[in-house]
Structures are given as structure tokens and as C-alpha cells.
Design a protein around this motif. Structure first.
Motif, PDB file in Angstrom:
ATOM      1  N   GLU A 135      13.869  14.555  -3.998  1.00  0.00           N
ATOM      2  CA  GLU A 135      12.486  13.490  -3.901  1.00  0.00           C
ATOM      3  C   GLU A 135      12.818  12.084  -3.430  1.00  0.00           C
ATOM      4  O   GLU A 135      14.164  11.650  -3.833  1.00  0.00           O
ATOM      5  CB  GLU A 135      11.944  13.590  -5.487  1.00  0.00           C
ATOM      6  N   ALA A 136      12.344  11.430  -2.882  1.00  0.00           N
ATOM      7  CA  ALA A 136      12.208   9.864  -2.550  1.00  0.00           C
ATOM      8  C   ALA A 136      11.216   9.145  -3.094  1.00  0.00           C
ATOM      9  O   ALA A 136      10.280   9.641  -3.151  1.00  0.00           O
ATOM     10  CB  ALA A 136      12.530   9.716  -1.002  1.00  0.00           C
ATOM     11  N   TRP A 137      11.292   7.802  -3.345  1.00  0.00           N
ATOM     12  CA  TRP A 137      10.290   6.929  -3.935  1.00  0.00           C
ATOM     13  C   TRP A 137      10.335   5.900  -2.964  1.00  0.00           C
ATOM     14  O   TRP A 137      10.997   5.575  -2.157  1.00  0.00           O
ATOM     15  CB  TRP A 137      10.617   6.582  -5.030  1.00  0.00           C
ATOM     16  N   TYR A 138       9.014   5.072  -2.968  1.00  0.00           N
ATOM     17  CA  TYR A 138       8.982   3.766  -2.292  1.00  0.00           C
ATOM     18  C   TYR A 138       7.835   3.034  -3.139  1.00  0.00           C
ATOM     19  O   TYR A 138       6.988   3.691  -4.095  1.00  0.00           O
ATOM     20  CB  TYR A 138       8.467   4.051  -0.821  1.00  0.00           C
ATOM     21  N   PHE A 139       7.726   1.729  -2.996  1.00  0.00           N
ATOM     22  CA  PHE A 139       6.327   1.023  -3.554  1.00  0.00           C
ATOM     23  C   PHE A 139       6.395   0.113  -2.386  1.00  0.00           C
ATOM     24  O   PHE A 139       7.227  -0.483  -1.567  1.00  0.00           O
ATOM     25  CB  PHE A 139       6.834   0.421  -4.846  1.00  0.00           C
ATOM     26  N   ALA A 140       5.042  -0.541  -2.615  1.00  0.00           N
ATOM     27  CA  ALA A 140       4.553  -1.360  -1.504  1.00  0.00           C
ATOM     28  C   ALA A 140       3.488  -2.191  -2.315  1.00  0.00           C
ATOM     29  O   ALA A 140       2.791  -1.871  -3.093  1.00  0.00           O
ATOM     30  CB  ALA A 140       3.831  -0.950  -0.223  1.00  0.00           C
ATOM     31  N   ASP A 141       3.282  -3.564  -1.920  1.00  0.00           N
ATOM     32  CA  ASP A 141       2.110  -4.266  -2.008  1.00  0.00           C
ATOM     33  C   ASP A 141       0.881  -3.490  -1.922  1.00  0.00           C
ATOM     34  O   ASP A 141       0.650  -2.953  -0.736  1.00  0.00           O
ATOM     35  CB  ASP A 141       2.067  -5.642  -1.455  1.00  0.00           C
ATOM     36  N   ILE A 142      -0.181  -3.479  -2.693  1.00  0.00           N
ATOM     37  CA  ILE A 142      -1.334  -2.753  -2.370  1.00  0.00           C
ATOM     38  C   ILE A 142      -1.990  -3.142  -1.165  1.00  0.00           C
ATOM     39  O   ILE A 142      -2.770  -2.411  -0.556  1.00  0.00           O
ATOM     40  CB  ILE A 142      -2.296  -2.682  -3.518  1.00  0.00           C
ATOM     41  N   SER A 143      -1.864  -4.466  -0.805  1.00  0.00           N
ATOM     42  CA  SER A 143      -2.234  -5.127   0.596  1.00  0.00           C
ATOM     43  C   SER A 143      -1.770  -4.713   1.562  1.00  0.00           C
ATOM     44  O   SER A 143      -2.043  -5.084   2.876  1.00  0.00           O
ATOM     45  CB  SER A 143      -2.319  -6.569   0.521  1.00  0.00           C
ATOM     46  N   ASN A 144      -0.614  -4.051   1.588  1.00  0.00           N
ATOM     47  CA  ASN A 144       0.215  -3.811   2.773  1.00  0.00           C
ATOM     48  C   ASN A 144      -0.011  -2.370   3.537  1.00  0.00           C
ATOM     49  O   ASN A 144       0.681  -1.280   2.924  1.00  0.00           O
ATOM     50  CB  ASN A 144       1.648  -3.953   2.461  1.00  0.00           C
ATOM     51  N   ARG A 145      -1.297  -2.363   3.965  1.00  0.00           N
ATOM     52  CA  ARG A 145      -1.768  -1.099   4.665  1.00  0.00           C
ATOM     53  C   ARG A 145      -0.830  -0.356   5.657  1.00  0.00           C
ATOM     54  O   ARG A 145      -0.880   0.590   5.737  1.00  0.00           O
ATOM     55  CB  ARG A 145      -3.051  -1.254   4.959  1.00  0.00           C
ATOM     56  N   VAL A 146      -0.116  -1.237   6.197  1.00  0.00           N
ATOM     57  CA  VAL A 146       0.921  -0.875   7.331  1.00  0.00           C
ATOM     58  C   VAL A 146       1.940   0.058   6.522  1.00  0.00           C
ATOM     59  O   VAL A 146       2.195   1.004   6.991  1.00  0.00           O
ATOM     60  CB  VAL A 146       1.644  -1.947   8.149  1.00  0.00           C
ATOM     61  N   SER A 147       2.624  -0.603   5.594  1.00  0.00           N
ATOM     62  CA  SER A 147       3.685   0.275   4.814  1.00  0.00           C
ATOM     63  C   SER A 147       3.130   1.411   4.130  1.00  0.00           C
ATOM     64  O   SER A 147       3.734   2.451   4.278  1.00  0.00           O
ATOM     65  CB  SER A 147       4.266  -0.804   3.632  1.00  0.00           C
ATOM     66  N   ILE A 148       1.941   1.178   3.771  1.00  0.00           N
ATOM     67  CA  ILE A 148       1.267   2.594   2.851  1.00  0.00           C
ATOM     68  C   ILE A 148       0.985   3.570   3.866  1.00  0.00           C
ATOM     69  O   ILE A 148       1.523   4.693   3.576  1.00  0.00           O
ATOM     70  CB  ILE A 148       0.028   2.074   2.184  1.00  0.00           C
ATOM     71  N   GLY A 149       0.439   3.002   4.823  1.00  0.00           N
ATOM     72  CA  GLY A 149       0.113   4.189   6.038  1.00  0.00           C
ATOM     73  C   GLY A 149       1.307   4.995   6.537  1.00  0.00           C
ATOM     74  O   GLY A 149       1.324   6.023   6.813  1.00  0.00           O
ATOM     75  N   LEU A 150       2.317   4.069   7.030  1.00  0.00           N
ATOM     76  CA  LEU A 150       3.678   4.461   7.348  1.00  0.00           C
ATOM     77  C   LEU A 150       4.305   5.632   6.450  1.00  0.00           C
ATOM     78  O   LEU A 150       4.620   6.632   6.989  1.00  0.00           O
ATOM     79  CB  LEU A 150       4.567   3.392   7.730  1.00  0.00           C
ATOM     80  N   HIS A 151       4.254   5.305   5.174  1.00  0.00           N
ATOM     81  CA  HIS A 151       4.759   6.225   4.497  1.00  0.00           C
ATOM     82  C   HIS A 151       3.993   7.545   4.070  1.00  0.00           C
ATOM     83  O   HIS A 151       4.368   8.479   3.925  1.00  0.00           O
ATOM     84  CB  HIS A 151       4.987   5.266   2.901  1.00  0.00           C
ATOM     85  N   GLU A 152       2.508   7.242   4.066  1.00  0.00           N
ATOM     86  CA  GLU A 152       1.815   8.474   4.158  1.00  0.00           C
ATOM     87  C   GLU A 152       1.910   9.403   5.048  1.00  0.00           C
ATOM     88  O   GLU A 152       1.924  10.636   5.063  1.00  0.00           O
ATOM     89  CB  GLU A 152       0.136   8.249   3.946  1.00  0.00           C
ATOM     90  N   GLN A 153       1.990   8.752   6.483  1.00  0.00           N
ATOM     91  CA  GLN A 153       2.500   9.695   7.408  1.00  0.00           C
ATOM     92  C   GLN A 153       3.891  10.546   7.250  1.00  0.00           C
ATOM     93  O   GLN A 153       3.884  11.442   7.899  1.00  0.00           O
ATOM     94  CB  GLN A 153       2.643   8.836   8.813  1.00  0.00           C
TER      95      GLN A 153
END
Length: 185
Positions: A135-153
Motif C-alpha cells: 500500500e502507498a499513501w499520499y496527502f494533499a491540500d483539498i484545494s490542490n485539484r491537480v495533485s488529487i486528480g493525478l493521484h486518482e488517475q
């Protein structure tokens, strides 16, 4: 030119959802001689206040529970990304992020963004983590849609927005914590 570290780019994936990879892009484990380029990139995109970038990158480069990778085009470092193992200590609050390997600190030179560099940096780190964990983890500021989107992909799913991680959630602000299951290494 420094970017405002409190503002994030809008998320705009490619039309077909498949990242376009930059011709000539290579991602490799960072070497000691790459540290200065990583520092320069950090200073380019943040104000750098309160961070000893040199010590941070050297520590990433020297410890077996950390992994620093760089993205290059024509031998020029155009991005970096960090991975570190986190283990909450006995004084951590009840909502402390779980122990594990975390993808942290991904930076791409603004002139090279939206060309698959961040995706390649995420994949390189997931390959490394898969040799050590399931398993791997990450966190991002909720406003950082780029980071969240990249990690979702990359297969990450949000686990919670109520968690503690040292030096990240201490100062307030809302973050999301996500994880992805990895194949056996």
C-alpha cells in the motif's frame, strides 16, 4: 518567478484521460549531484521559508526508508518527487495518519507541466514502494485539484480528510489522505 504556494492550478486532465508523455523524459533515482537542481526547483515554486532544503534532500538521498527521484529532459532536471516512510510515535493523536510509505513533495518546473512529468514521477515512486509494501499513501491540500486528480488517475482513493500528519496538518487547513493498494513487488 515564485508561485503563490497557497494557490493551485486548475485540474485539466487530457481529453481521453491518458497522460501524454514528454519525448525524451527519463525518471531516475536522484544522485548527490542532483540535490542543487532539486533545491532550485523548490525555490522556484515556493517561498522556501523555514525549510532547510539541502538537509532535506540529502537525507532523502541517504536513507533507505526514503526515495528521491528526478525527471530529466536532455540531462536537465525538470522535476523531482520524494517518498518517505512514516511511523507515528507514541504521542501522536488518535487520528494520526497510518504508518506506511508516503508520496510527498512532487515538484515540476512550471515550464514543463501538463506533459506527463508528474505522472511519471508518481509511477516511479509507486514501483519503488511496491517492492517494500502492499500500500502507498499520499496527502494533499483539498484545494490542490491537480495533485488529487493525478493521484486518482494512479489509483489512489480518498480515505479521510480528518487526519494528523506532523508539520502538514499542524498549521490548520484542510487536507485529504488517500491510499492505493499495490501489487506484490
Amino acid at each position: 518567478m515564485r508561485e503563490d504556494p497557497t494557490s493551485f492550478e486548475p485540474w485539466a486532465p487530457s481529453g481521453d484521460g491518458v497522460p501524454k508523455l514528454l519525448r525524451g523524459l527519463s525518471v531516475t533515482e536522484a544522485a548527490v549531484q542532483d540535490v542543487d537542481a532539486c533545491i532550485a526547483l523548490s525555490m522556484l515554486v515556493s517561498d522556501g521559508s523555514g525549510v532547510d532544503w539541502s538537509a532535506l534532500f540529502h537525507r532523502d538521498n541517504e536513507r533507505s526508508d526514503r526515495y528521491l527521484v528526478v525527471a530529466r529532459v536532455d540531462e536537465k532536471v525538470i522535476g523531482y518527487a520524494r517518498t518517505a516512510r512514516f511511523e507515528p510515535d507514541a504521542e501522536a493523536p488518535a487520528n494520526a495518519a497510518p504508518a506506511g510509505y508516503y508520496l510527498i513533495g512532487l515538484v515540476v518546473d512550471p515550464g514543463w507541466r501538463r506533459q506527463g512529468v508528474a505522472t511519471a514521477l508518481i509511477q516511479a515512486r509507486l514501483t519503488w514502494v511496491a517492492q517494500r509494501a502492499y500500500e502507498a499513501w499520499y496527502f494533499a491540500d483539498i484545494s490542490n485539484r491537480v495533485s488529487i486528480g493525478l493521484h486518482e488517475q494512479a489509483g489512489f482513493a480518498t480515505v479521510t480528510d480528518d487526519f494528523w500528519f506532523p508539520t502538514v496538518t499542524d498549521g490548520g487547513g484542510t487536507h485529504v489522505l488517500g491510499s492505493v493498494q499495490l501489487p506484490a513487488g
